[in-house]
Design a protein around this motif. Structure first.
Motif, PDB file in Angstrom:
ATOM      1  N   ASN A  62     -30.792   3.702 -14.780  1.00 37.84           N
ATOM      2  CA  ASN A  62     -32.224   3.466 -14.677  1.00 37.84           C
ATOM      3  C   ASN A  62     -32.927   3.606 -16.028  1.00 37.84           C
ATOM      4  O   ASN A  62     -33.966   2.970 -16.259  1.00 37.84           O
ATOM      5  CB  ASN A  62     -32.860   4.397 -13.641  1.00 37.84           C
ATOM      6  CG  ASN A  62     -32.789   5.858 -14.010  1.00 37.84           C
ATOM      7  OD1 ASN A  62     -31.720   6.406 -14.252  1.00 37.84           O
ATOM      8  ND2 ASN A  62     -33.939   6.521 -14.049  1.00 37.84           N
ATOM      9  N   ASP A  65     -32.542   0.414 -17.666  1.00 38.50           N
ATOM     10  CA  ASP A  65     -33.458  -0.490 -16.964  1.00 38.50           C
ATOM     11  C   ASP A  65     -34.878  -0.346 -17.499  1.00 38.50           C
ATOM     12  O   ASP A  65     -35.588  -1.347 -17.724  1.00 38.50           O
ATOM     13  CB  ASP A  65     -33.414  -0.178 -15.470  1.00 38.50           C
ATOM     14  CG  ASP A  65     -34.043  -1.265 -14.611  1.00 38.50           C
ATOM     15  OD1 ASP A  65     -33.801  -2.459 -14.891  1.00 38.50           O
ATOM     16  OD2 ASP A  65     -34.748  -0.926 -13.643  1.00 38.50           O
ATOM     17  N   LEU A 117     -23.991  -3.755 -12.999  1.00 42.16           N
ATOM     18  CA  LEU A 117     -24.569  -2.709 -12.161  1.00 42.16           C
ATOM     19  C   LEU A 117     -23.499  -1.768 -11.606  1.00 42.16           C
ATOM     20  O   LEU A 117     -23.797  -0.610 -11.305  1.00 42.16           O
ATOM     21  CB  LEU A 117     -25.344  -3.344 -10.999  1.00 42.16           C
ATOM     22  CG  LEU A 117     -26.592  -4.138 -11.400  1.00 42.16           C
ATOM     23  CD1 LEU A 117     -27.200  -4.810 -10.185  1.00 42.16           C
ATOM     24  CD2 LEU A 117     -27.609  -3.230 -12.077  1.00 42.16           C
ATOM     25  N   HIS A 136     -24.267   3.838 -11.285  1.00 45.16           N
ATOM     26  CA  HIS A 136     -25.171   4.865 -11.808  1.00 45.16           C
ATOM     27  C   HIS A 136     -25.645   5.781 -10.695  1.00 45.16           C
ATOM     28  O   HIS A 136     -25.561   7.007 -10.798  1.00 45.16           O
ATOM     29  CB  HIS A 136     -26.363   4.242 -12.522  1.00 45.16           C
ATOM     30  CG  HIS A 136     -27.268   5.285 -13.114  1.00 45.16           C
ATOM     31  ND1 HIS A 136     -26.830   6.185 -14.061  1.00 45.16           N
ATOM     32  CD2 HIS A 136     -28.569   5.616 -12.882  1.00 45.16           C
ATOM     33  CE1 HIS A 136     -27.812   7.009 -14.391  1.00 45.16           C
ATOM     34  NE2 HIS A 136     -28.877   6.686 -13.676  1.00 45.16           N
ATOM     35  N   MET A 162     -29.467   1.712  -9.216  1.00 50.30           N
ATOM     36  CA  MET A 162     -29.923   2.332 -10.461  1.00 50.30           C
ATOM     37  C   MET A 162     -30.876   3.496 -10.242  1.00 50.30           C
ATOM     38  O   MET A 162     -30.965   4.392 -11.093  1.00 50.30           O
ATOM     39  CB  MET A 162     -30.591   1.287 -11.363  1.00 50.30           C
ATOM     40  CG  MET A 162     -29.633   0.305 -11.989  1.00 50.30           C
ATOM     41  SD  MET A 162     -30.430  -0.768 -13.220  1.00 50.30           S
ATOM     42  CE  MET A 162     -31.388  -1.859 -12.151  1.00 50.30           C
TER      43      MET A 162
END
Length: 233
Positions: A62, A65, A117, A136, A162
């Motif tokens: 994240n 991200d 991912l 993750h 995430m």
């Protein structure tokens, strides 16, 4: 070949090097990262550079991200007000300060944008024949959506993998190793293990009594940890 899965690094470069030094036969093993390479501590640049140079596997977290959404881009080289939360609450400012040149930053931006991912290792299995899946966050609750072409399904899958902190569930065919959710000790079940021990955090007896960087040896399930060696803030 043995696999070592390493938890959320968050810019803890010195700690990462010390942890890898502990790993037996590391030159002949595959090393995999659960994402969140960046933010919080001060050396995200060297963490990413090290992973690129060694061709280690990694999934997107994240914090990657957030960097991709709120960090500078070639089209928009300056951050704006929408970036303030990432910069000052989530450690983005420490990431940006670790770069000396824009060229290095954009090279790493492109690398982070290319991360998958999740990763499947179908030839590496537990004693009860579950194959390794690295992500993750926990993946079990959205596993059946992974190949969906539906736009909403894709958004649910990406958000969950995430960002979710929901507990994992048992998917009979896989053993899921993940980060993101912080534990005092590795959180192991018959079908998953969480390995984020919050290396970047200052020791806090009530919240994080022993912050460390963690690696899981697979399939032996042996654990290696390293206390933070980063400079105090």
């Amino acid at each position: 070949m043995t696999k070592y899965i390493i938890g959320d690094v968050h810019g803890c470069y010195k700690s990462l090097l010390a942890l890898i030094e502990q790993l037996p036969n590391k030159q002949n093993s595959k090393i995999i990262f659960v994402g969140d390479l960046v933010d919080r501590e001060n050396d995200s640049y060297n963490v990413i550079k090290f992973i690129i140079e060694n061709k280690y596997d990694c999934v997107r977290g994240n914090h990657e991200d957030m960097l991709l959404e709120f960090g500078p881009t070639k089209e928009e080289p300056l951050v704006n007000d929408e970036s303030r939360d990432w910069l000052y609450r989530c450690g983005g400012n420490e990431t940006l300060k670790s770069y000396k040149t824009r060229e290095e930053y954009f090279e790493h931006y492109d690398f982070l944008n290319s991360l998958p991912l999740y990763l499947e290792y179908k030839d590496y299995k537990t004693h009860d024949d579950r194959y390794l899946v690295v992500s993750h966050s926990t993946i079990g609750r959205v596993w059946e959506l992974r190949d969906s072409q539906d736009k909403i399904d894709k958004e649910i899958f990406e958000r969950h993998i995430m960002w979710s902190r929901k507990s994992s569930i048992d998917i009979k065919e896989i053993f899921n190793v993940y980060g993101h959710t912080i534990y005092a000790e590795p959180n192991i079940t018959n079908y998953s293990m969480g390995i984020d021990l919050r290396c970047f955090h200052k020791k806090n007896i009530s919240k994080v009594p022993n912050p460390r960087l963690c690696a899981l040896e697979f399939p032996s399930m042996r654990i290696f940890t390293q206390e933070s060696l980063e400079n105090p803030k």
